[in-house]
Design a protein around this motif. Structure first.
Motif, mmCIF file in Angstrom:
data_model
loop_
_atom_site.group_PDB
_atom_site.id
_atom_site.type_symbol
_atom_site.label_atom_id
_atom_site.label_comp_id
_atom_site.label_asym_id
_atom_site.label_seq_id
_atom_site.Cartn_x
_atom_site.Cartn_y
_atom_site.Cartn_z
ATOM 1 N N LYS A 190 0.832 -1.215 0.000
ATOM 2 C CA LYS A 190 0.000 0.000 0.000
ATOM 3 C C LYS A 190 0.861 1.258 0.000
ATOM 4 O O LYS A 190 0.541 2.243 -0.677
ATOM 5 C CB LYS A 190 -0.932 -0.025 1.213
ATOM 6 C CG LYS A 190 -2.040 -1.066 1.109
ATOM 7 C CD LYS A 190 -2.916 -1.091 2.351
ATOM 8 C CE LYS A 190 -4.038 -2.108 2.216
ATOM 9 N NZ LYS A 190 -4.866 -2.189 3.445
ATOM 10 N N MET A 191 1.940 1.241 0.756
ATOM 11 C CA MET A 191 2.852 2.391 0.742
ATOM 12 C C MET A 191 3.501 2.554 -0.627
ATOM 13 O O MET A 191 3.672 3.682 -1.116
ATOM 14 C CB MET A 191 3.925 2.230 1.825
ATOM 15 C CG MET A 191 3.403 2.387 3.229
ATOM 16 S SD MET A 191 4.734 2.412 4.463
ATOM 17 C CE MET A 191 5.466 0.813 4.193
ATOM 18 N N ALA A 192 3.862 1.442 -1.255
ATOM 19 C CA ALA A 192 4.477 1.498 -2.579
ATOM 20 C C ALA A 192 3.531 2.117 -3.601
ATOM 21 O O ALA A 192 3.958 2.899 -4.464
ATOM 22 C CB ALA A 192 4.879 0.091 -3.018
ATOM 23 N N GLN A 193 2.244 1.775 -3.507
ATOM 24 C CA GLN A 193 1.265 2.342 -4.439
ATOM 25 C C GLN A 193 1.174 3.863 -4.310
ATOM 26 O O GLN A 193 1.152 4.586 -5.309
ATOM 27 C CB GLN A 193 -0.114 1.717 -4.186
ATOM 28 C CG GLN A 193 -0.243 0.274 -4.618
ATOM 29 C CD GLN A 193 -1.635 -0.263 -4.328
ATOM 30 O OE1 GLN A 193 -2.098 -0.253 -3.184
ATOM 31 N NE2 GLN A 193 -2.318 -0.729 -5.365
ATOM 32 N N VAL A 194 1.135 4.350 -3.074
ATOM 33 C CA VAL A 194 1.072 5.804 -2.853
ATOM 34 C C VAL A 194 2.362 6.458 -3.319
ATOM 35 O O VAL A 194 2.350 7.502 -3.993
ATOM 36 C CB VAL A 194 0.814 6.111 -1.364
ATOM 37 C CG1 VAL A 194 0.894 7.621 -1.109
ATOM 38 C CG2 VAL A 194 -0.554 5.572 -0.950
#
Length: 508
Positions: free
Chosen positions: A373-377
């Motif tokens: 999820k952090m990578a997506q942001v």
């Protein structure tokens, strides 16, 4: 030094002194993990999953008690250190047997420590300071250093890239036989199905009261099975249904459902640690420190944390490597370099740095869903700043293999608990994936690790953190709390960053 990790058990999970339980003997404990460990040789990996499993099989000279103080394990007592800080005399416990029935002696320890400083990333941190490692007599080992090195006992105690003790004749690289001194021994490993550990009847526990990873290690369980369950949602459903006795690393949004389960109760560690983006400083686009600074300038740590953990009940925006409840906490280097969230300014900075649209290869895994999820942001903010993003989503074992290859990635995403000794942070080692090796690093880290005075070391740690913010070997995203779950039938398991199951028992 008053170092502590505040561990909170939530949702009516009350930590009761183990001595009050009439714990039952027998049974098979099933533990759901985030996946398959890349190896069962704890020297060869810094993956937390490797340490969680192998700490039951292998042991170190020292470990950590519940206050995160170094305490003896295979050593009889804490080392005797010479006045000049260069000689460590270590007395070994007697009557310790390996899983093959042989007796542990000083030659086994010497061979194991030599393998550690050659093979393990944290052993390599120590290697440059070591003059000799010698067996003074069958029950005594002497380590002679070239200069004082304050983190030595903490590094010897750590279960990650661990200085485990093996039989002298079983030092193969890679490891062929998994023979340790731990309370449980390997019976069978079926890839992607389970790792089966069984009670080692020749185990000799310490006599002191259990405290953290230290003290007595009772073998109430017949068997421990570690079962890879890579999908986070599957782990949640398995926890709620009571399919496993302990379920590691659950998404925080599952907390309320876990709380409502009759079979399982949630366990929250607060604060647990911090997610990090590690840069490849050796090859690729991120080798350029100005490009790394532009990437950091683009990112919103706050938005990444919100996407990963939802509520501020489970995260805190904090650029200090250590939070305020640690004496190591400092804001050195943080101001103006954390949570900038300025993609327009980052685009200008990247252009000035000579960035020409090369892909920024981000290596991540969905087994830790908050990483993904952090990578997506991060990807969206980087695209706004004009970066080309190549997101590579792989399983965790593959990630730990790929990050060792300098040619395959620019950023990988991981996390760490707050460690009792900052020298345990992997990125401080020049051999750790990321390969941070600059004059600023050497100056700051060498000064910190060679100082033995605790008060002076706190000040010198601030210099190390500043060097981290200047060179950016990695970016801390913030603080987070971790959620796991345990069966209502499971007793004797205290919350810990690397859960352990000696002293655990199952009620019938």
């Amino acid at each position: 030094m008053n170092l502590k990790i505040a561990l909170l058990v939530a949702a009516a999970a009350i930590v009761t002194p183990q001595s009050l339980w009439a714990q039952e003997k027998g049974g098979v404990l099933n533990v759901a993990t985030i996946g398959e460990p890349p190896t069962l040789d704890p020297m060869a990996s810094t993956a937390d999953l490797v340490g969680i499993v192998t700490q039951h099989m292998f042991e170190t000279l020292y470990t950590f008690d519940k206050g995160w103080n170094v305490t003896p394990l295979l050593a009889e007592s804490l080392p005797e250190i010479s006045a000049d800080g260069k000689t460590y005399t270590i007395k070994l416990r007697s009557g310790i047997k390996f899983h093959d029935g042989s007796d542990m002696a000083s030659d086994d320890v010497v061979a194991s420590l030599n393998r550690w400083i050659k093979l393990a990333s944290r052993g390599k941190q120590v290697a440059g300071f070591v003059d000799t490692i010698a067996a003074t007599d069958p029950s005594t080992v002497t380590i002679t250093l070239k200069q004082p090195y304050a983190p030595l006992t903490s590094l010897l105690a750590f279960n990650n890239s661990a200085a485990i003790v093996l039989p002298a004749e079983k030092q193969d690289e890679p490891m062929k036989e998994f023979i340790g001194t731990g309370p449980y021994m390997l019976k069978e490993r079926k890839a992607d199905q389970y790792i089966q550990l069984v009670r080692f009847d020749g185990y000799k526990s310490r006599s002191e009261e259990a405290t953290g990873y230290g003290g007595a290690r009772h073998q109430y369980l017949d068997e421990i099975r570690f079962v890879p369950v890579p999908d986070a949602n599957t782990r949640v459903e398995a926890a709620i249904s009571g399919q496993y006795d302990y379920i590691d690393s659950l998404p925080v949004e599952s907390f309320d459902r876990l709380k409502g389960s009759s079979a399982t109760q949630p366990v929250v560690l607060k604060p647990f640690g911090y997610p990090v983006f590690v840069f490849n400083t050796a090859e690729g686009s991120a080798k350029n420190v100005a490009v790394r600074k532009a990437i950091r300038q683009a990112l919103s740590m706050e938005d990444m944390l919100a996407a990963a953990f939802g509520s501020t009940e489970f995260y805190a925006l904090d650029g200090n490597i250590y939070p305020s409840n640690f004496s190591w906490s400092t804001d050195a280097g943080v101001k103006g370099n954390y949570n900038v969230a300025d993609p327009e300014g980052a685009a200008e900075a990247a252009k000035e740095a000579g960035y020409n649209g090369e892909p920024i290869r981000i290596l991540t895994s969905r087994q830790y869903e908050f990483h993904y999820k952090m990578a997506q942001v991060a990807a969206e903010y980087l695209k706004l700043a004009g970066f080309t993003v190549d997101m590579q989503v792989v399983d965790w074992a593959t990630l730990t293999q790929r990050r060792a290859d300098k040619g395959l990635w620019d950023i990988y995403i991981t996390h760490s608990p707050f460690l009792p000794e900052p020298a345990l942070i992997g990125s401080l080692s020049t051999s750790s994936p990321g390969w941070w090796d600059t004059p600023a690093r050497k100056t700051a880290v060498d000064a910190f690790t060679s100082e033995v005075d605790p008060a002076k070391r706190v000040a010198l740690w601030a210099d190390v953190q500043k060097a981290m913010y200047d060179d950016i070997p990695f970016m801390k995203i913030g603080d987070f709390n971790a959620v796991s779950a345990k069966s209502t039938k499971l007793e004797g398991v205290d919350p810990a960053p690397w859960p352990y199951f000696w002293n655990a028992s199952l009620t019938k």
